[in-house]
Design a protein around this motif. Structure first.
Motif, PDB file in Angstrom:
ATOM      1  N   VAL A  28       0.873  -1.176   0.000  1.00 17.35           N
ATOM      2  CA  VAL A  28       0.000   0.000   0.000  1.00 17.35           C
ATOM      3  C   VAL A  28       0.911   1.227   0.000  1.00 17.35           C
ATOM      4  N   THR A  29       0.742   2.084  -0.992  1.00 19.26           N
ATOM      5  CA  THR A  29       1.561   3.292  -1.115  1.00 19.26           C
ATOM      6  C   THR A  29       0.758   4.500  -0.653  1.00 19.26           C
ATOM      7  N   VAL A  30       1.400   5.351   0.154  1.00 15.58           N
ATOM      8  CA  VAL A  30       0.788   6.582   0.660  1.00 15.58           C
ATOM      9  C   VAL A  30       1.625   7.756   0.177  1.00 15.58           C
ATOM     10  N   GLU A  31       0.992   8.689  -0.524  1.00 21.84           N
ATOM     11  CA  GLU A  31       1.665   9.909  -0.987  1.00 21.84           C
ATOM     12  C   GLU A  31       0.928  11.097  -0.379  1.00 21.84           C
ATOM     13  N   LEU A  32       1.612  11.823   0.521  1.00 23.35           N
ATOM     14  CA  LEU A  32       1.023  12.966   1.211  1.00 23.35           C
ATOM     15  C   LEU A  32       1.804  14.219   0.853  1.00 23.35           C
ATOM     16  N   ASP A  33       1.098  15.254   0.404  1.00 19.60           N
ATOM     17  CA  ASP A  33       1.720  16.548   0.132  1.00 19.60           C
ATOM     18  C   ASP A  33       0.982  17.580   0.983  1.00 19.60           C
ATOM     19  N   HIS A  34       1.561  17.897   2.145  1.00 15.94           N
ATOM     20  CA  HIS A  34       0.912  18.822   3.078  1.00 15.94           C
ATOM     21  C   HIS A  34       0.717  20.192   2.437  1.00 15.94           C
ATOM     22  N   GLU A  35       1.734  20.693   1.769  1.00 14.87           N
ATOM     23  CA  GLU A  35       1.646  22.036   1.173  1.00 14.87           C
ATOM     24  C   GLU A  35       0.529  22.132   0.143  1.00 14.87           C
ATOM     25  N   ALA A  36       0.435  21.146  -0.745  1.00 17.56           N
ATOM     26  CA  ALA A  36      -0.591  21.161  -1.793  1.00 17.56           C
ATOM     27  C   ALA A  36      -1.945  20.705  -1.263  1.00 17.56           C
ATOM     28  N   GLY A  37      -1.954  20.015  -0.100  1.00 20.71           N
ATOM     29  CA  GLY A  37      -3.207  19.529   0.463  1.00 20.71           C
ATOM     30  C   GLY A  37      -3.755  18.339  -0.286  1.00 20.71           C
ATOM     31  N   THR A  38      -2.863  17.418  -0.684  1.00 20.47           N
ATOM     32  CA  THR A  38      -3.309  16.227  -1.399  1.00 20.47           C
ATOM     33  C   THR A  38      -2.756  14.970  -0.740  1.00 20.47           C
ATOM     34  N   LEU A  39      -3.562  13.925  -0.781  1.00 20.02           N
ATOM     35  CA  LEU A  39      -3.168  12.622  -0.263  1.00 20.02           C
ATOM     36  C   LEU A  39      -3.703  11.572  -1.223  1.00 20.02           C
ATOM     37  N   VAL A  40      -2.835  10.640  -1.607  1.00 19.96           N
ATOM     38  CA  VAL A  40      -3.250   9.532  -2.470  1.00 19.96           C
ATOM     39  C   VAL A  40      -2.785   8.236  -1.830  1.00 19.96           C
ATOM     40  N   VAL A  41      -3.699   7.271  -1.742  1.00 18.61           N
ATOM     41  CA  VAL A  41      -3.398   5.924  -1.257  1.00 18.61           C
ATOM     42  C   VAL A  41      -3.722   4.973  -2.399  1.00 18.61           C
ATOM     43  N   HIS A  42      -2.789   4.069  -2.720  1.00 22.40           N
ATOM     44  CA  HIS A  42      -3.074   3.080  -3.757  1.00 22.40           C
ATOM     45  C   HIS A  42      -2.243   1.828  -3.513  1.00 22.40           C
ATOM     46  N   GLY A  43      -2.699   0.745  -4.111  1.00 23.99           N
ATOM     47  CA  GLY A  43      -2.000  -0.524  -3.991  1.00 23.99           C
ATOM     48  C   GLY A  43      -2.609  -1.525  -4.946  1.00 23.99           C
ATOM     49  N   ASP A  44      -1.943  -2.658  -5.105  1.00 24.67           N
ATOM     50  CA  ASP A  44      -2.446  -3.673  -6.032  1.00 24.67           C
ATOM     51  C   ASP A  44      -3.787  -4.230  -5.596  1.00 24.67           C
ATOM     52  N   ALA A  45      -4.009  -4.336  -4.275  1.00 22.09           N
ATOM     53  CA  ALA A  45      -5.217  -4.991  -3.774  1.00 22.09           C
ATOM     54  C   ALA A  45      -6.196  -4.032  -3.093  1.00 22.09           C
ATOM     55  N   VAL A  46      -5.953  -2.720  -3.169  1.00 16.76           N
ATOM     56  CA  VAL A  46      -6.876  -1.749  -2.571  1.00 16.76           C
ATOM     57  C   VAL A  46      -7.249  -0.700  -3.612  1.00 16.76           C
ATOM     58  N   PRO A  47      -8.504  -0.224  -3.571  1.00 16.95           N
ATOM     59  CA  PRO A  47      -8.886   0.836  -4.506  1.00 16.95           C
ATOM     60  C   PRO A  47      -8.144   2.136  -4.173  1.00 16.95           C
ATOM     61  N   ARG A  48      -7.977   2.972  -5.166  1.00 11.28           N
ATOM     62  CA  ARG A  48      -7.320   4.268  -4.986  1.00 11.28           C
ATOM     63  C   ARG A  48      -8.208   5.159  -4.122  1.00 11.28           C
ATOM     64  N   ALA A  49      -7.605   5.795  -3.123  1.00  4.58           N
ATOM     65  CA  ALA A  49      -8.331   6.739  -2.277  1.00  4.58           C
ATOM     66  C   ALA A  49      -7.586   8.070  -2.320  1.00  4.58           C
ATOM     67  N   GLU A  50      -8.332   9.157  -2.443  1.00  4.16           N
ATOM     68  CA  GLU A  50      -7.732  10.494  -2.486  1.00  4.16           C
ATOM     69  C   GLU A  50      -8.467  11.410  -1.526  1.00  4.16           C
ATOM     70  N   VAL A  51      -7.687  12.246  -0.830  1.00  6.48           N
ATOM     71  CA  VAL A  51      -8.247  13.314  -0.006  1.00  6.48           C
ATOM     72  C   VAL A  51      -7.591  14.599  -0.501  1.00  6.48           C
ATOM     73  N   ARG A  52      -8.418  15.611  -0.780  1.00 11.17           N
ATOM     74  CA  ARG A  52      -7.900  16.896  -1.263  1.00 11.17           C
ATOM     75  C   ARG A  52      -8.450  18.040  -0.422  1.00 11.17           C
ATOM     76  N   ARG A  53      -7.564  18.956  -0.089  1.00 11.05           N
ATOM     77  CA  ARG A  53      -7.955  20.189   0.601  1.00 11.05           C
ATOM     78  C   ARG A  53      -8.305  21.213  -0.476  1.00 11.05           C
ATOM     79  N   VAL A  54      -9.412  21.917  -0.279  1.00 17.83           N
ATOM     80  CA  VAL A  54      -9.851  22.934  -1.227  1.00 17.83           C
ATOM     81  C   VAL A  54      -8.858  24.093  -1.225  1.00 17.83           C
ATOM     82  N   GLY A  55      -8.523  24.594  -2.400  1.00 17.05           N
ATOM     83  CA  GLY A  55      -7.606  25.723  -2.523  1.00 17.05           C
ATOM     84  C   GLY A  55      -8.084  26.926  -1.728  1.00 17.05           C
ATOM     85  N   GLY A  56      -7.146  27.688  -1.173  1.00 12.90           N
ATOM     86  CA  GLY A  56      -7.474  28.876  -0.410  1.00 12.90           C
ATOM     87  C   GLY A  56      -7.812  28.601   1.046  1.00 12.90           C
TER      88      GLY A  56
END
Length: 177
Positions: A28-56
């Motif tokens: 399971v791979t976790v990519e977090l970018d605090h500054e941009a407000g984005t998070l992506v979780v993905h893996g071979d056996a799990v669906p892609r999950a994304e959390v995004r902070r609204v701009g501003g």
């Protein structure tokens, strides 16, 4: 979310950690970018999950995704938008809960948070708030969707909280002149 190790505040920048090896779902791979407000979780056996902070959005440095305001966050799991409802987080561990559909994610110790679906406990997640996440699953077999939600919430909001007496004391001391 407060952490047991307040003095070791992670520097908030973009992270793509070595993938976690989940005992049930493999890599399971976790990519977090605090500054941009984005998070992506993905893996071979799990669906892609994304959390995004609204701009501003005004960024809170103690929250990995940058805010707990449900009006300023969007979450998708498997390509479908889901309702993401983080509570405000104040004097009790329960006040740091995050709800996504039937899922509830709530601190249960200084460093761990429990994921449940429909009231059934699925597992406990631990994250240092910098994108590193580990999961310990309960006996009942969780589904891949549960894993995607759990990893995303652990990375986006961190895990664990101080006990109520400590949170209350900290709040009182902050008001003291």
């Amino acid at each position: 979310m407060p952490h047991a190790h307040e003095s070791k505040e992670p520097s908030m920048e973009s992270y793509a950690h070595p993938p976690a090896e989940d005992p049930l779902f493999g890599t399971v791979t976790v990519e977090l970018d605090h500054e941009a407000g984005t998070l992506v979780v993905h893996g071979d056996a799990v669906p892609r999950a994304e959390v995004r902070r609204v701009g501003g959005t005004e960024v809170e440095s103690h929250v990995p995704i940058g805010t707990r305001d449900p009006e300023r966050l969007v979450m998708d799991v498997g390509g479908a938008e889901v309702g993401l409802r983080p509570a405000k987080g104040f004097l009790t561990r329960g006040s740091y809960r995050v709800d996504v559909g039937e899922h509830r994610f709530v601190p249960v110790s200084l460093d761990g948070s429990r994921l449940s679906r429909g009231g059934v406990v699925l597992g406990v997640f631990v994250s240092t708030g910098d994108g590193r996440v580990s999961a310990e699953w309960e006996e009942g077999r969780p589904e891949a969707y549960d894993a995607a939600v759990g990893y995303a919430l652990a990375a986006a909001f961190g895990t664990g909280a101080e006990p109520m007496w400590k949170l209350t004391l900290d709040a009182v001391l902050e008001l003291w002149p």
